[in-house]
Design a protein around this motif. Structure first.
Motif, PDB file in Angstrom:
ATOM      1  N   THR A 160     -32.639  27.744  13.077  1.00 22.49           N
ATOM      2  CA  THR A 160     -33.940  27.413  13.661  1.00 22.49           C
ATOM      3  C   THR A 160     -34.143  28.055  15.026  1.00 22.49           C
ATOM      4  O   THR A 160     -35.234  28.541  15.328  1.00 22.49           O
ATOM      5  N   VAL A 161     -33.096  28.084  15.861  1.00 20.47           N
ATOM      6  CA  VAL A 161     -33.267  28.648  17.208  1.00 20.47           C
ATOM      7  C   VAL A 161     -33.110  30.163  17.239  1.00 20.47           C
ATOM      8  O   VAL A 161     -33.286  30.791  18.286  1.00 20.47           O
ATOM      9  N   THR A 162     -32.797  30.763  16.096  1.00 20.78           N
ATOM     10  CA  THR A 162     -32.718  32.224  16.065  1.00 20.78           C
ATOM     11  C   THR A 162     -33.743  32.855  15.117  1.00 20.78           C
ATOM     12  O   THR A 162     -34.038  34.047  15.235  1.00 20.78           O
ATOM     13  N   LYS A 163     -34.309  32.061  14.193  1.00 19.26           N
ATOM     14  CA  LYS A 163     -35.261  32.610  13.227  1.00 19.26           C
ATOM     15  C   LYS A 163     -36.618  31.918  13.276  1.00 19.26           C
ATOM     16  O   LYS A 163     -37.596  32.434  12.722  1.00 19.26           O
ATOM     17  N   GLY A 164     -36.691  30.736  13.913  1.00 20.77           N
ATOM     18  CA  GLY A 164     -37.960  30.027  13.983  1.00 20.77           C
ATOM     19  C   GLY A 164     -38.252  29.224  12.735  1.00 20.77           C
ATOM     20  O   GLY A 164     -37.413  29.091  11.841  1.00 20.77           O
ATOM     21  N   LYS A 184     -38.196  41.560  13.798  1.00 19.12           N
ATOM     22  CA  LYS A 184     -37.728  42.744  14.515  1.00 19.12           C
ATOM     23  C   LYS A 184     -36.239  42.578  14.807  1.00 19.12           C
ATOM     24  O   LYS A 184     -35.698  41.471  14.776  1.00 19.12           O
ATOM     25  N   ASP A 185     -35.583  43.692  15.098  1.00 14.80           N
ATOM     26  CA  ASP A 185     -34.161  43.647  15.423  1.00 14.80           C
ATOM     27  C   ASP A 185     -33.981  43.042  16.815  1.00 14.80           C
ATOM     28  O   ASP A 185     -34.590  43.482  17.786  1.00 14.80           O
ATOM     29  N   SER A 186     -33.120  42.034  16.924  1.00 19.53           N
ATOM     30  CA  SER A 186     -32.892  41.375  18.217  1.00 19.53           C
ATOM     31  C   SER A 186     -32.020  42.206  19.137  1.00 19.53           C
ATOM     32  O   SER A 186     -31.999  41.981  20.350  1.00 19.53           O
ATOM     33  N   GLY A 187     -31.270  43.158  18.570  1.00 23.06           N
ATOM     34  CA  GLY A 187     -30.319  43.916  19.374  1.00 23.06           C
ATOM     35  C   GLY A 187     -29.016  43.166  19.571  1.00 23.06           C
ATOM     36  O   GLY A 187     -28.124  43.623  20.300  1.00 23.06           O
ATOM     37  N   ILE A 188     -28.898  41.990  18.933  1.00 18.54           N
ATOM     38  CA  ILE A 188     -27.681  41.180  19.041  1.00 18.54           C
ATOM     39  C   ILE A 188     -27.041  41.132  17.662  1.00 18.54           C
ATOM     40  O   ILE A 188     -27.627  40.607  16.705  1.00 18.54           O
ATOM     41  N   GLU A 189     -25.842  41.676  17.547  1.00 20.49           N
ATOM     42  CA  GLU A 189     -25.205  41.836  16.243  1.00 20.49           C
ATOM     43  C   GLU A 189     -25.067  40.515  15.495  1.00 20.49           C
ATOM     44  O   GLU A 189     -25.313  40.434  14.296  1.00 20.49           O
ATOM     45  N   ILE A 219     -26.845  37.890  15.632  1.00 22.08           N
ATOM     46  CA  ILE A 219     -28.114  37.232  15.320  1.00 22.08           C
ATOM     47  C   ILE A 219     -28.945  38.034  14.340  1.00 22.08           C
ATOM     48  O   ILE A 219     -29.561  37.488  13.429  1.00 22.08           O
ATOM     49  N   GLY A 220     -28.971  39.343  14.510  1.00 17.72           N
ATOM     50  CA  GLY A 220     -29.765  40.190  13.616  1.00 17.72           C
ATOM     51  C   GLY A 220     -31.245  40.132  13.949  1.00 17.72           C
ATOM     52  O   GLY A 220     -31.631  40.194  15.117  1.00 17.72           O
ATOM     53  N   GLU A 221     -32.081  39.941  12.935  1.00 15.56           N
ATOM     54  CA  GLU A 221     -33.521  39.963  13.154  1.00 15.56           C
ATOM     55  C   GLU A 221     -34.044  38.628  13.681  1.00 15.56           C
ATOM     56  O   GLU A 221     -33.505  37.567  13.369  1.00 15.56           O
ATOM     57  N   ILE A 222     -35.110  38.737  14.486  1.00 15.48           N
ATOM     58  CA  ILE A 222     -35.802  37.564  15.023  1.00 15.48           C
ATOM     59  C   ILE A 222     -37.301  37.777  14.844  1.00 15.48           C
ATOM     60  O   ILE A 222     -37.750  38.906  14.582  1.00 15.48           O
ATOM     61  N   PRO A 223     -38.125  36.720  14.959  1.00 16.25           N
ATOM     62  CA  PRO A 223     -39.579  36.901  14.843  1.00 16.25           C
ATOM     63  C   PRO A 223     -40.096  37.948  15.833  1.00 16.25           C
ATOM     64  O   PRO A 223     -39.606  38.063  16.965  1.00 16.25           O
ATOM     65  N   GLU A 224     -41.074  38.688  15.387  1.00 16.40           N
ATOM     66  CA  GLU A 224     -41.574  39.834  16.144  1.00 16.40           C
ATOM     67  C   GLU A 224     -42.090  39.454  17.543  1.00 16.40           C
ATOM     68  O   GLU A 224     -41.967  40.221  18.494  1.00 16.40           O
ATOM     69  N   LEU A 241     -27.242  26.155  22.993  1.00 16.34           N
ATOM     70  CA  LEU A 241     -25.834  26.045  23.374  1.00 16.34           C
ATOM     71  C   LEU A 241     -24.998  25.402  22.274  1.00 16.34           C
ATOM     72  O   LEU A 241     -23.780  25.613  22.208  1.00 16.34           O
ATOM     73  N   LEU A 242     -25.628  24.617  21.404  1.00 18.36           N
ATOM     74  CA  LEU A 242     -24.930  23.972  20.291  1.00 18.36           C
ATOM     75  C   LEU A 242     -24.879  24.857  19.047  1.00 18.36           C
ATOM     76  O   LEU A 242     -24.224  24.494  18.064  1.00 18.36           O
ATOM     77  N   SER A 243     -25.516  25.984  19.071  1.00 19.45           N
ATOM     78  CA  SER A 243     -25.613  26.834  17.885  1.00 19.45           C
ATOM     79  C   SER A 243     -24.305  27.559  17.599  1.00 19.45           C
ATOM     80  O   SER A 243     -23.460  27.752  18.473  1.00 19.45           O
ATOM     81  N   ASN A 244     -24.154  27.987  16.348  1.00 19.24           N
ATOM     82  CA  ASN A 244     -22.980  28.769  15.953  1.00 19.24           C
ATOM     83  C   ASN A 244     -22.910  30.076  16.720  1.00 19.24           C
ATOM     84  O   ASN A 244     -21.818  30.592  16.980  1.00 19.24           O
ATOM     85  N   TYR A 245     -24.058  30.626  17.059  1.00 18.72           N
ATOM     86  CA  TYR A 245     -24.083  31.885  17.806  1.00 18.72           C
ATOM     87  C   TYR A 245     -23.308  31.751  19.100  1.00 18.72           C
ATOM     88  O   TYR A 245     -22.438  32.564  19.421  1.00 18.72           O
ATOM     89  N   VAL A 246     -23.604  30.713  19.890  1.00 20.13           N
ATOM     90  CA  VAL A 246     -22.918  30.519  21.171  1.00 20.13           C
ATOM     91  C   VAL A 246     -21.455  30.155  20.950  1.00 20.13           C
ATOM     92  O   VAL A 246     -20.564  30.667  21.641  1.00 20.13           O
ATOM     93  N   THR A 247     -21.192  29.279  19.966  1.00 22.00           N
ATOM     94  CA  THR A 247     -19.800  28.891  19.686  1.00 22.00           C
ATOM     95  C   THR A 247     -18.961  30.099  19.306  1.00 22.00           C
ATOM     96  O   THR A 247     -17.852  30.291  19.819  1.00 22.00           O
ATOM     97  N   ASP A 248     -19.471  30.935  18.405  1.00 21.10           N
ATOM     98  CA  ASP A 248     -18.727  32.124  17.976  1.00 21.10           C
ATOM     99  C   ASP A 248     -18.530  33.103  19.134  1.00 21.10           C
ATOM    100  O   ASP A 248     -17.455  33.693  19.292  1.00 21.10           O
ATOM    101  N   ALA A 249     -19.569  33.267  19.935  1.00 20.55           N
ATOM    102  CA  ALA A 249     -19.481  34.197  21.055  1.00 20.55           C
ATOM    103  C   ALA A 249     -18.465  33.728  22.088  1.00 20.55           C
ATOM    104  O   ALA A 249     -17.680  34.529  22.616  1.00 20.55           O
TER     105      ALA A 249
END
Length: 429
Positions: free
Chosen positions: A207-211, A219-224, A226-231, A333-341
């Protein structure tokens, strides 16, 4: 046929069958004082959940690293332990005595004892993990701060049940079956809870990365990761979206409460109230509504919005959001993205942590419009409330099963209930 009972005269045992004996622990067990092990020098770890097991197996089962010996440690000075021995561990005041299915060695800090009379090891394994027995041995201890641990001499003077060998085996066999059934049910429920927790994190992350709108152009977020995000979303480093609160405060100078790591439920952003006391010293200060993010063990995702102004442990970074909805930041901050990073950047083995300098340079993706941020927060609040309700129900089921397991162990090891004859008398050792 009703079983005749008698008063044992011992509070934690209560009534026992008329034909049962009571024997002091020292007349059934002896302290093992030898060092080293001529059979097997593997290093074993006493654990509450698995008994005395090899350290490698402990790491595999728990993912945690036991305390390692120094490379120059003399293994022949370690305490001998054999299969069938019992161990008084540093945490016996919490979980009773541990049983070893392995030959090996343990730290000299532990006391090892073994049976020298014919007994059912399984029967006494259950007795030594019974909650009433644990409360009894607890009465011999003072707090660990005072340096008093359970000693074999204390246990040796406790009267414990001593049914016939045949009766011990019947009880052991019956409890093996019943406890296994309960454990299987509990394991299935725990797997459901674990799956819900995983779904919680994946839902937050998605939800916090794709909406919320799956049909918008991307569009490409530029963050490996995360990948694509809303334009129409933006990408900014966290440090440009928050400010750090640096103030310190002495606990005795104010009437504020204290918030520690134990007050934060992992992965959920929830506050847990405790009655702990703390030393009078300088702590970080947070205002109500600040975001607290734990730099220690970032894999646990311990972060909350402070429910009140408080002193807090220095393990927290205290931040306030300046450009985004604060709960959106919390969910991020609770997302897998932050945890993995953060897991990719931790340092330290015994106390793994992440540098705030690293975390603040992580990039945040977010909808530019505040109303869209609010929609995401409201959506997650609603969904996570439902998940929480289900998890609570399942946790209650686990609690009931655990109480039931404890009750049947107590009732059978003290003879208050008799094993049905149909269960048989096979040896349960």
């Amino acid at each position: 046929m009703t079983r005749k009972m008698k008063d044992s005269g011992i509070e934690w045992i209560g009534e026992i069958p008329e034909e049962w004996d009571l024997v002091k622990g020292k007349y059934l067990f002896k302290l093992r004082t030898t060092k080293g092990n001529t059979k097997n020098v593997q290093l074993l770890s006493p654990t509450q959940n698995f008994g005395v097991i090899p350290q490698e197996l402990y790491e595999k089962l728990t993912g945690m690293r036991p305390v390692k010996l120094k490379s120059d440690a003399d293994l022949q000075q370690m305490r001998t332990i054999y299969k069938g021995d019992y161990c008084i561990s540093l945490r016996s005041f919490q979980g009773g005595f541990e049983y070893s299915k392995y030959d090996g060695i343990v730290s000299p800090a532990y006391q090892v004892f073994y049976p020298y009379k014919k007994i059912s090891s399984t029967y006494y394994r259950y007795l030594f993990k019974d909650s009433s027995f644990i409360q009894k041995i607890n009465s011999f201890t003072m707090s660990l701060r005072d340096g008093k641990n359970i000693a074999f001499s204390d246990f040796g003077n406790i009267d414990i049940p001593f049914p016939t060998f045949v009766e011990q085996n019947k009880i052991a066999k019956f409890l093996n079956k019943k406890v296994s059934e309960i454990n299987q049910t509990s394991q299935a429920i725990q797997q459901e809870i674990d799956a819900l927790e995983e779904y919680r994190k994946s839902l937050i992350t998605e939800t916090v990365t794709k909406g919320l709108d799956k049909n918008v152009p991307m569009k490409d977020s530029g963050i490996e990761w995360i990948g694509e995000i809303p334009e129409n979303w933006k990408v900014e480093k966290l440090k440009y979206l928050v400010e750090t609160r640096e103030s310190k405060i002495l606990l005795s100078d104010v009437q504020y409460s204290y918030i520690g790591l134990e007050n934060i439920e992992k992965n959920t952003g929830k506050y847990i109230s405790t009655d702990s006391t703390y030393e009078d010293q300088y702590y970080n200060f947070c205002e109500k509504g600040d975001i607290l993010y734990s730099k220690l063990r970032p894999n646990l995702s311990k972060a909350i919005i402070a429910p009140f102004a408080a002193c807090c442990t220095g393990e927290f970074e205290v931040i306030k959001s300046t450009k985004l909805h604060k709960k959106y930041i919390l969910y991020y901050l609770l997302s897998n993205y932050v945890t993995d990073a953060t897991n990719a950047a931790i340092y330290g083995t015994k106390m793994p942590r992440v540098s705030w300098n690293y975390v603040k340079n992580l990039r945040v993706v977010f909808p530019n419009q505040s109303e869209d941020q609010i929609k995401i927060v409201n959506y997650l609040d609603k969904k996570l409330t439902i998940i929480d309700q289900i998890v609570r129900q399942k946790q209650q089921q686990l609690n009931h099963l655990d109480k039931y397991k404890q009750s049947i162990i107590y009732e059978y090891v003290t003879g208050k209930k008799q094993v049905p004859e149909k269960e048989g008398v096979k040896n349960a050792q």
